[in-house]
Design an enzyme around this catalytic site. Structure first.
Site, PDB file in Angstrom:
ATOM      1  N   LYS A 268       0.844  -1.203   0.000  1.00 34.13           N
ATOM      2  CA  LYS A 268       0.000   0.000   0.000  1.00 34.13           C
ATOM      3  C   LYS A 268       0.877   1.250   0.000  1.00 34.13           C
ATOM      4  CE  LYS A 268      -3.175   2.617   3.067  1.00 34.13           C
ATOM      5  NZ  LYS A 268      -4.010   2.587   4.284  1.00 34.13           N
ATOM      6  N   ASP A 273      -2.909  10.172   3.527  1.00 29.18           N
ATOM      7  CA  ASP A 273      -4.279   9.727   3.774  1.00 29.18           C
ATOM      8  C   ASP A 273      -5.000  10.736   4.664  1.00 29.18           C
ATOM      9  OD1 ASP A 273      -6.627   8.375   4.176  1.00 29.18           O
ATOM     10  OD2 ASP A 273      -5.747   6.750   5.400  1.00 29.18           O
ATOM     11  N   LYS A 280     -10.328  12.602   8.378  1.00 26.39           N
ATOM     12  CA  LYS A 280      -9.754  12.292   9.682  1.00 26.39           C
ATOM     13  C   LYS A 280      -9.708  13.537  10.561  1.00 26.39           C
ATOM     14  CE  LYS A 280      -6.584   8.603   8.167  1.00 26.39           C
ATOM     15  NZ  LYS A 280      -7.094   7.509   9.006  1.00 26.39           N
ATOM     16  N   ARG A 354      -7.562  -0.837   1.444  1.00 31.20           N
ATOM     17  CA  ARG A 354      -8.057  -2.112   0.916  1.00 31.20           C
ATOM     18  C   ARG A 354      -8.561  -1.962  -0.516  1.00 31.20           C
ATOM     19  NH1 ARG A 354     -12.205  -2.414   5.831  1.00 31.20           N
ATOM     20  NH2 ARG A 354     -10.549  -1.134   6.690  1.00 31.20           N
TER      21      ARG A 354
HETATM   22  N1  BES Z   1      -4.128   4.590   6.977  1.00 30.16           N
HETATM   23  C1  BES Z   1      -5.173   4.249   7.873  1.00 30.16           C
HETATM   24  C2  BES Z   1      -4.749   3.293   8.980  1.00 30.16           C
HETATM   25  C3  BES Z   1      -3.713   3.769   9.955  1.00 30.16           C
HETATM   26  C4  BES Z   1      -4.078   4.140  11.230  1.00 30.16           C
HETATM   27  C5  BES Z   1      -2.373   3.773   9.630  1.00 30.16           C
HETATM   28  C6  BES Z   1      -3.126   4.539  12.140  1.00 30.16           C
HETATM   29  C7  BES Z   1      -1.412   4.175  10.537  1.00 30.16           C
HETATM   30  C8  BES Z   1      -1.791   4.558  11.804  1.00 30.16           C
HETATM   31  C9  BES Z   1      -6.325   3.581   7.095  1.00 30.16           C
HETATM   32  O1  BES Z   1      -6.472   3.958   5.780  1.00 30.16           O
HETATM   33  C10 BES Z   1      -7.586   3.942   7.799  1.00 30.16           C
HETATM   34  O2  BES Z   1      -7.868   5.091   7.889  1.00 30.16           O
HETATM   35  N2  BES Z   1      -8.313   2.951   8.294  1.00 30.16           N
HETATM   36  C11 BES Z   1      -9.534   3.176   8.992  1.00 30.16           C
HETATM   37  C12 BES Z   1     -10.537   2.156   8.538  1.00 30.16           C
HETATM   38  C13 BES Z   1     -11.933   2.407   9.038  1.00 30.16           C
HETATM   39  C14 BES Z   1     -12.501   3.630   8.383  1.00 30.16           C
HETATM   40  C15 BES Z   1     -12.788   1.212   8.729  1.00 30.16           C
HETATM   41  C16 BES Z   1      -9.260   3.037  10.482  1.00 30.16           C
HETATM   42  O3  BES Z   1      -8.483   2.160  10.864  1.00 30.16           O
HETATM   43  O4  BES Z   1      -9.784   3.835  11.242  1.00 30.16           O
HETATM   44 ZN    ZN Z   2      -4.711   4.654   4.844  1.00 30.26          ZN
HETATM   45 ZN    ZN Z   3      -7.661   5.726   5.568  1.00 28.28          ZN
END
Ligand code: BES
Ligand code: ZN
Ligand code: ZN
Length: 499
Positions: A268, A273, A280, A354
């Protein structure tokens, strides 16, 4: 300036250097045996009194300096605690060599000699020691303009190794340099802020690397990505002014046997992000520049394999994009059609990793992958489950996952097996499309994310490494700077070489 390593055949007492490093086993009591006993004799009994007074215990990573020790040509002797002998492995050895380097460097030392213990005079141990040095040397201070005045280690000698295995030890040092430098290649990219590492810039780093190492390279631009109908990757990219790239780097062995496996490493690479429309919170959002860690890891592994030459074919497939909330961004509820033909209901635009991996996995299979391993900073939920200690490791069949876990153990990179039972698959069923991109119901966020990927890996043996908690560390360790850790690079190199 990189460190010069050399294998030194002289006896330790006559090596003229800023410091000699030796390590001492112990728990409450130090064990003054083997080379430590020899050092005690050579220095006319400088060590025994430190043990008697309780200053020297052998506790793991305890540091004791003896200045201008008589009997030695070196200016000082550094004794590093090695902890309990029965808990000792190459993972501890790596930390000892790394911690010694950082300790001495911060005290202005320019050169030192590292004395391997009696049981660690093998090529594998020499490799671990040098990997420890290179891991420890890295700092993420690239953008600091007033760095500490030229604090750098220039030369390191390895001492204590038997003369008759010289060629094997030297080869091990060379291997360690290839692996250590590849790890730094990944960490450098992970450290870059998103304005200095866009998807196009990441692709150009991959291109430079491929040219230097002679690897095959194909960079798919937004036009080719669209022709291939990668709707999931395009859905994420459409909210950004920066176009996406799909980076493919391939290593092919000299002689390939018929029916030999083809390993695809899918990483990835979201260069930033924001979460997209499901944006976020501002707190710590800057950390999302590291959301390309999985991609950097896979490019680094290929860089090393180009030189270490495994006998199987390996490719890195790295989907690179930003996840932005622009005017054209995808919105919750949108349906995207992935390259495989599966329709996806995008419930949350922040579950973008994903989506881009789905198309990358599909493309890797199209290129002939027989085995898939992906690495991704995929979920915050894995941080809840395993904190920043273990990588969450998923996969089927279990036997394939176990082989990756075995490499992780050998390399001292902590990974923990996670479940992927069918019950979790229910949680990504959609009422609107074939699947949804987040789990319905509560909990299991890392597992439903893994299941989403499995829907695209299908029956191809597949391992997924969720490195969200482990790719970046906020605190300094004695053997490692804060910042990008380079986690999984060593494990995957080891795995590809053994496969
Ligand atoms: N890039 C993030 C995950 C992440 C979190 C990486 C903390 C590094 C540190 C990922 O794309 C994400 O935002 N995932 C969400 C998924 C949710 C919306 C189902 C998450 O984990 O909150
Ligand atoms: Zn991410
Ligand atoms: Zn994300």
């Amino acid at each position: 300036m990189s460190i010069q390593f050399q294998l030194e055949a002289q006896p330790f007492s006559s090596v003229s250097t800023d410091a000699i490093v030796a390590y001492v086993f112990g728990d409450k009591e130090p064990r003054l045996e083997g080379s430590v006993a020899e050092l005690d004799r050579a220095t006319g009994g400088k060590i025994k009194p430190l043990a008697d007074s309780g200053e020297l215990t052998g506790k793991f990573l305890e540091m004791i300096q003896i200045h201008y020790p008589q009997g030695l040509a070196a200016k000082k002797l550094l004794l590093v605690g090695a902890g309990k002998r029965d808990k000792f492995s190459h993972a501890e050895l790596r930390k000892i060599s790394g911690a010694a380097l950082r300790y001495l460097r911060s005290r202005g030392v320019k050169s030192f000699a590292f004395l391997a213990g009696e049981n660690e005079r093998t090529p594998a141990a020499a490799q671990a020691i040098v990997e420890g040095f290179l891991h420890a040397e890295y700092d993420s201070d690239k953008y600091q303009t007033d760095k500490k005045p030229n604090r750098a280690i220039e030369r390191v000698a390895l001492i204590g190794f038997p003369a008759d295995s010289r060629a094997d030890i030297e080869a091990a040092i060379e291997r360690a340099k290839i692996i250590g430098e590849s790890e730094i290649f990944a960490r450098d990219m992970i450290n870059e802020p998103s304005n200095r590492l866009t998807p196009r810039m990441l692709a150009s780093r991959a291109e430079t690397m491929a040219k230097e190492t002679g690897l095959e390279l194909d960079i798919l631009d937004e036009k080719r990505i669209a022709e291939l109908k990668m709707g999931a990757l395009l859905g994420v990219a459409q909210g950004s002014a920066e176009p996406p790239r799909l980076i493919v780097v391939r290593y092919r062995p000299g002689q390939k046997k018929a029916n030999s496996p083809v390993l695809a490493l899918v990483g990835k690479a979201v260069t930033f992000d924001t979460g997209g429309i499901s944006i976020k919170p501002a707190n710590n959002m800057e950390e999302m520049k590291t959301d390309m860690s999985g991609g950097a890891t896979m490019l680094a592994v290929l860089r090393a394999l180009a030189r270490l030459k495994p006998s199987i074919e390996v490719m890195a497939v790295v989907p690179a994009t930003e996840n932005m909330p622009g005017g054209r961004a995808q919105k919750p509820g949108d349906v995207q059609i992935a390259m495989s033909g599966k329709s996806i209901e995008v419930i949350n635009t922040d579950a973008e990793g994903r989506l881009i991996l789905a198309d990358a996995i599909c493309y890797a299979k199209k290129l002939g992958a027989t085995h898939l391993i992906d690495a991704a900073t995929l979920t915050g939920a894995i941080v809840v489950a395993l904190a920043n200690v273990h990588v969450g490791a998923f996969g089927t069949p279990r036997e394939f996952l176990d082989r990756v876990l075995e490499s992780a153990r050998a390399q001292g990179e902590k990974m923990w097996p996670m479940p992927i039972d069918d019950e979790y698959q229910e949680m990504i069923k959609s009422k609107i499309a074939d699947i949804r991109n987040t789990g319905s119901g509560k909990g299991g966020g890392s597992i439903t994310a893994a299941w989403f990927l499995k829907e695209f890996a299908e029956d191809t043996p597949w391992v997924h490494l969720d490195i969200a908690g482990t790719a970046w560390r906020d605190d300094v360790k004695p053997w490692s700077a804060s910042g990008p850790t380079g986690i999984a690079v060593r494990t995957l190199i080891d795995f590809a070489l053994k496969m």
